[in-house]
Design a protein around this motif. Structure first.
Motif, PDB file in Angstrom:
ATOM      1  N   VAL A 192     -42.568 -22.921 -65.724  1.00 24.80           N
ATOM      2  CA  VAL A 192     -42.436 -21.474 -65.928  1.00 24.80           C
ATOM      3  C   VAL A 192     -43.751 -20.906 -66.445  1.00 24.80           C
ATOM      4  O   VAL A 192     -44.205 -19.844 -66.002  1.00 24.80           O
TER       5      VAL A 192
ATOM      6  N   MET B  39     -35.976 -20.456 -60.000  1.00 26.25           N
ATOM      7  CA  MET B  39     -37.072 -19.718 -59.383  1.00 26.25           C
ATOM      8  C   MET B  39     -36.683 -19.445 -57.936  1.00 26.25           C
ATOM      9  O   MET B  39     -36.320 -20.375 -57.206  1.00 26.25           O
TER      10      MET B  39
ATOM     11  N   HIS C 217     -37.651 -15.397 -61.737  1.00 29.07           N
ATOM     12  CA  HIS C 217     -37.153 -16.524 -62.536  1.00 29.07           C
ATOM     13  C   HIS C 217     -36.026 -15.978 -63.404  1.00 29.07           C
ATOM     14  O   HIS C 217     -36.191 -14.976 -64.109  1.00 29.07           O
TER      15      HIS C 217
END
Length: 695
Positions: free
Chosen positions: A364, A485, A465
């Motif tokens: 992330v 995602m 996300h």
């Protein structure tokens, strides 16, 4: 009334069908403490579970008990689904909390300290100090402690001082006269937060590899040096817990950040709700403290040890004994990302599922880092509820703004106990040119969303996300959560609309794929449960499995009871407080509830509906609680890729339903029974994921 023989026609709103949420939360702390008692858990981890149960109890009083006391004072309470009045709840809390405190100190005194001592980790009390240790500690007191203390004698010129929330203090009984001829009676010694609560003895005076001494013990041993010429007849530890709920009338303030800052300044001195005192404290001293804090005997908890027992956790990092801790592990990189191609390019081709802490949160961070530098990226939007003080995500958002990208961040200033950190975060982002908004007046923004807008071949594409957990690198190593995602156009459009709603003004929006609190999620859940009821009534298979942190929303519980009556098979994996009571004849005999407590904090929210063979699975930021479904901004998102949906089902639902080492089953009376393997092979859901996914 015997719940197990209740007739079929029983009213599903009957208060006896609902367990009180506060008492359910208290029961969770007993399950946490049971991890400390479990000899299969490494010794220093058992110490941490003791401290977690104690810290949780602190927060329980600061928030839940404080709210109940406010309701009584203001006369504003409306009975909840359980029908209990606040005074009745407080009485029951008192009885159960006393049992929890007693169990905590029995474990500390009778089990943990002796076991640590056998491993060379000792907490040396004053009666066991050697001459060398006492001499060293006296020097430490004179050089490091006494210069920052301000002992206060109590008399008309020195009234009882303000005592900071959860701070360590000593009540001191004095005899004799001071230099001004004042007769000694009482004094207070407040230990500043700057002083460590536990001091490690240096090797030259220690008699074990790790010898520790409590600050309170040092203060009590040398307290006479603070009152020269007077005799100390006794000194007693105490700690007061205060209301920590911040109340800001958002309709009446012009700047939420400024209003919260003002409230934070007084939080440490808000209304007291609990007094912890040394077990040996005399009645007269106890009554004096009670009077000064406007508390009653019902608010007093006597401690058979240090009043701030949760501070013991500070030794965990000081003790270099890997054999007494959980084995280390390395989260794996999601397989799709191993090739090293840009994350955005990979997500354009396929959805990526991340299961933390078993898979790295670094994916992330890398997504945001690459987006901050990618010349095709035009805008980044993100919600931040809890992030940590030194989040690399924030650094990359700042970099993106400086690189000319449009960056909007929704910072939830009211995230409990993170308010001050989030105000600092908001200021840092604003100084870098990031557009910061504080969400929606009256609703906490608890949704976890990230949106990246990128120009590709003359067209705009959205990358998203979504997560069940916070954008926090530290908790991502100890909380179980799912993140998705995706470049799915429908999900991207939904998230875009949600950010528009959060940053602007507009009507309720219609979403294609996501469900949202406070508008569609509650209704959507009820409809999906109703669909399973219809399947059951038509003789088709009907099944619901859901995993969450807590369950107390009365409408959902009533609908689950109705589904059980219709024959729907329901399994709920609820880590913490559960107000639903399973196993009641004619009401909930088709519902099973389990709680899994282990190394990692179960934090993911996953909902699965069988739908007659066309199963749907969702991940969400929301628990099935009244506040999450009706009073917060939350997101619930589907896992559309069949392979990823199967992963979520296998790893988070089937896996945890098979756990027979760390699971607890809830009974119809609100009590929990630990699951034992019996003749089956032992199976730990969490450990199986470490073995499967980690390196």
């Amino acid at each position: 009334m015997n719940l197990l023989t209740t007739p079929m026609a029983r009213d599903l709103k009957d208060p006896s069908l609902y367990f009180n949420r506060e008492l359910a939360q208290l029961e969770f702390n007993f399950r946490v403490l049971s991890q400390a008692y479990d000899e299969r858990v490494p010794l220093l981890e058992r110490l941490r579970f003791l401290c977690i149960s104690n810290s949780n109890l602190d927060e329980f009083f600061e928030v839940r008990v404080a709210v109940l006391r406010q309701q009584i004072a203001l006369g504003t309470h409306l009975p909840g689904p359980d029908g209990l009045a606040p005074a009745d709840v407080l009485t029951r809390i008192r009885a159960r909390a006393l049992e929890l405190v007693r169990a905590q100190y029995e474990f500390w005194n009778d089990i943990l300290q002796p076991a640590l001592g056998e491993e060379g980790i000792r907490f040396v009390t004053r009666d066991k100090w050697t001459v060398k240790q006492k001499r060293w500690l006296q020097g430490y007191f004179q050089n490091e402690i006494m210069p920052v203390l301000s002992p206060l004698g109590l008399d008309p010129a020195h009234p009882f001082p303000r005592i900071l929330n959860k701070s360590l203090n000593l009540a001191v009984v004095l005899k004799g006269k001071d230099a001004f001829g004042r007769e000694g009676h009482m004094a207070l010694v407040r230990a500043p937060r700057s002083l460590p609560r536990i001091i490690r003895l240096p090797a030259e005076v220690a008699e074990s590899p790790y010898d520790f001494v409590f600050l309170a013990g040092i203060l009590q041993q040398f307290i006479d040096e603070m009152f020269p010429g007077m005799r100390v007849d006794g000194s007693y530890q105490f700690r007061v817990t205060r209301n920590s709920e911040l109340v800001v009338d958002e309709d009446e303030v012009e700047n939420l950040a400024a209003a919260l800052s003002d409230e934070l300044a007084g939080r440490g001195y808000a209304h007291p709700v609990r007094l912890e005192i040394a077990e040996s404290c005399p009645k007269a001293i106890t009554e004096m403290l009670m009077a000064n804090f406007s508390l009653t005997e019902q608010d007093v908890y006597r401690c058979a040890g240090p009043v701030n027992i949760n501070r013991i956790t500070t030794i965990y990092d000081q003790v270099d004994r890997p054999d007494l801790k959980f084995p280390k592990f390395t989260p794996r990189t999601a397989p799709a990302l191993l090739a090293g191609a840009p994350v955005l390019d990979i997500v354009r081709e396929q959805d990526i599922l991340l299961h933390h802490p078993f898979e790295s949160f670094g994916a992330v961070v890398e997504l945001v880092r690459q987006a901050s530098q990618d010349p095709g990226v035009l805008a980044i939007k993100q919600t931040l509820y809890r992030t940590g003080d030194y989040s690399p995500l924030v650094t990359h958002l700042v970099e993106a703004a400086r690189n000319g990208k449009d960056v909007t961040v929704v910072v939830e200033l009211r995230a409990r106990f993170d308010e001050e950190a989030n105000i600092r975060l908001a200021n840092r982002l604003q100084e870098a040119g990031v557009q910061v908004v504080y969400g929606v007046v009256g609703y906490k923004t608890h949704a976890k969303m990230l949106l990246i807008v990128r120009r590709e071949e003359g067209k705009l594409r959205r990358y998203v996300h979504l997560s069940t957990g916070n954008y926090h690198q530290i908790t991502s190593r100890i909380y179980t959560d799912f993140g998705l995602m995706t470049a799915n156009p429908d999900i991207g459009e939904d998230v875009h609309k949600l950010f528009q709603q959060l940053s602007g003004l507009g009507t309720v929006i219609k979403l294609k794929r996501l469900m949202q609190s406070p508008f569609t999620l509650h209704k959507g859940l009820l409809e999906k449960i109703e669909r399973e009821i219809a399947h059951a009534q038509a003789g088709r298979p009907a099944r619901i499995i859901a995993k969450m942190n807590a369950l107390n929303e009365a409408g959902v519980i009533e609908q689950l009871y109705a589904a059980s009556r219709a024959g729907v098979q329901i399994d709920l994996i609820v880590r913490g407080a559960c107000a639903l009571l399973p196993g009641i004849a004619g009401v909930s005999e088709n519902i099973r509830v389990r709680s899994v407590i282990g190394r990692f904090l179960e934090h993911s929210r996953v909902y699965w509906f069988g739908n007659d063979g066309n199963a749907e699975i969702y991940c969400a930021s929301a628990d099935w609680m009244e506040r999450n479904l009706l009073r917060r901004i939350e997101t619930c998102f589907p896992i559309l890729d069949p392979a990823l949906a199967q992963r979520v089902y296998d790893e988070s639902l089937a896996n945890f339903l098979a756990d027979n080492t760390q699971a607890w089953l809830l009974g119809p009376d609100g009590g929990y029974t630990r699951v034992e393997p019996g003749e089956e092979m032992p199976h730990s859901a969490q450990l199986s994921l470490v073995a499967k996914l980690c390196m």
